[in-house]
Design an enzyme around this catalytic site. Sequence first.
Site, PDB file in Angstrom:
ATOM      1  N   ILE A  16       0.826  -1.212   0.000  1.00 19.46           N
ATOM      2  CA  ILE A  16       0.000   0.000   0.000  1.00 19.46           C
ATOM      3  C   ILE A  16       0.860   1.261   0.000  1.00 19.46           C
ATOM      4  CG2 ILE A  16      -2.022  -1.038   1.069  1.00 19.46           C
ATOM      5  CD1 ILE A  16      -1.090   0.006   3.769  1.00 19.46           C
ATOM      6  N   GLY A  19       8.738   3.352  -0.905  1.00 17.52           N
ATOM      7  CA  GLY A  19       9.688   4.454  -0.941  1.00 17.52           C
ATOM      8  C   GLY A  19      11.086   3.929  -1.147  1.00 17.52           C
ATOM      9  N   VAL A  24       5.370  -0.552   2.578  1.00 13.22           N
ATOM     10  CA  VAL A  24       4.325  -0.741   3.574  1.00 13.22           C
ATOM     11  C   VAL A  24       3.310  -1.723   2.995  1.00 13.22           C
ATOM     12  CG1 VAL A  24       2.550   0.344   4.995  1.00 13.22           C
ATOM     13  CG2 VAL A  24       4.639   1.597   4.460  1.00 13.22           C
ATOM     14  N   LYS A  39       5.537  -2.246   7.957  1.00  9.57           N
ATOM     15  CA  LYS A  39       6.524  -1.460   7.225  1.00  9.57           C
ATOM     16  C   LYS A  39       7.836  -2.242   7.200  1.00  9.57           C
ATOM     17  CE  LYS A  39       8.326   3.236   6.780  1.00  9.57           C
ATOM     18  NZ  LYS A  39       7.412   3.726   5.757  1.00  9.57           N
ATOM     19  N   ASP A 138      10.193  14.082   9.692  1.00  7.63           N
ATOM     20  CA  ASP A 138       9.669  13.887   8.339  1.00  7.63           C
ATOM     21  C   ASP A 138       8.156  14.070   8.310  1.00  7.63           C
ATOM     22  OD1 ASP A 138       9.919  13.424   5.621  1.00  7.63           O
ATOM     23  OD2 ASP A 138       9.872  11.239   5.791  1.00  7.63           O
TER      24      ASP A 138
END
Length: 541
Positions: A16, A19, A24, A39, A138
């Site tokens: 889903i 990066g 994830v 994750k 972040d």
Amino acid sequence: MNGRVIGGRYELATVIGQGGMGQVWTAYDRRLDRRVAVKLLRPATMTGPATAADELRRRFVRECRVTAHVDHPGLVTVHDAGSEGEDLYLVMQYVEGADLADHLAEHDPYPWEWAVSVAAQLCAVLAAVHAVPIVHRDLKPRNVMVRPDGSVIVLDLGVASVLDSDTTRLTHTGSPIGSPAYMAPEQAMGGAVGPSTDLYALGALLHELLSGNVPFAGSTALGVLHRHLYEPPVPLRQLRPEVPEPLEALVLRLLAKDPRERPSGAHEVYEHLLPLLPARGAPAGPMDPTRPFLRPHAPWPDRPASAAPVAPLAPAVPAQAPSPLPVTAPVTAPRSDPRASYPPPVPTALVPPTAPARPDVAAAVDEVKRLLGEGALTQAVDMLGGILPAAAAEHGERSPVVRILRKQYASTLMDDGQYRRALPELRRLAADRDAEAGPADPQALQFRYDAALCLEQLGETAAALTEFRAVLPYYEGDPARAFDIRQRIALLLVATGEHAAGQDLLQRLLFDAERAFGPYHPLPAELRRVLEHQRQLGPHS
């Protein structure tokens, strides 16, 4: 369906999110029969020394423990964490809803009342996070979920810190942790970060919600970071006149280049947002961020109430277990009285007085050693904090036993990321040792150095600078520690906006490090990466 099982219980289903450092997944928890999100981080993809992956795993476990201390409904719940093969995994609550980036795209232009409501909820989360202290590093729309009831959930707390090699250093790739579009100048320059770093990201996020675009964009990451450092943001009312003037002023303060010119904390930001929050009316529909303020604690939308009450859990003791004390007459209360479910108070006379048990300090110390050996830091901290008063009463505050316990307590607090609690213990230890052996005593200096580290982690940059500068002259005979302190001072200067002074100190440190260790030692190599990155972000890049 993937079919891979992580940690012996989490069956991966579908990706889903993805990066540069991992993915994830939705997953199924076989043991508790529930959906979760997993994750996966891939330390093997990092460049740099061979020990980088092992160091990342160590930091990963530590940061997961630290973030587990934060209890707030606006943070995604972490269920589990660990490593398997070359992967690190983080098991989280599966959050129903849409991430804020998609939510913005679906509601363009974003109502300014919605933006204020999102920001107010984020302030509550950041206040809890910064109190630990943790810096998110972040914060961005992709790391914020909007649930069907309009509440927001922050994701990836601690993950950016895990991927960073140190709180004051760059990653092995020479790039600062974070997303360039939301990155504060001090973070872009590789300086020390603090709570104000997250407030800058909040300002960038608010600017995007209100205008439809991030405050600074560019074709390259370096170009974006350069604009963060040297260009002022466009005032929002020039882009969207209906934005209230106080909201525009708040966003400009959040986006101040100098951290000292930003609001003092998330609490102050919330107070400025409070007059702008909606006070009446009806939500616009599902996933309306104003809903938590318009209808506090209301049932979720489009969810029918249960037709029958939920059966209670089985009692922990048999239903016919005899009462430990006789009750001569039943005590009754109307069904509407919330006290009806509580047992009657026991008369004080029936409770025999008992002397408090004297704690076994020696046994507790052995238990602390066992817990530390197993990595159960939080339990060890609680036990040390509990036995210290008893040990002081038994042996005396200045006894060697109490000194050792207090030193272990402060050290374990730091290892557990509880810097706010560790700081007064370290200051006390430093003062006591200084009074006995003088300011040049190695133990007194170590306590002061550790206190400076705590101040740095707490975002108290000026106090950390003062403490590091005070202990530096005593480390002339310890080149490794002296170089470490000089680098921390330089990066703290960068974090306060004194870029020229910080870079000058880094340049002199590089010259000294090459002369002391040679040009191929890891320290000069890291310093060259830091300086090169800062030169690329200079005014003439």
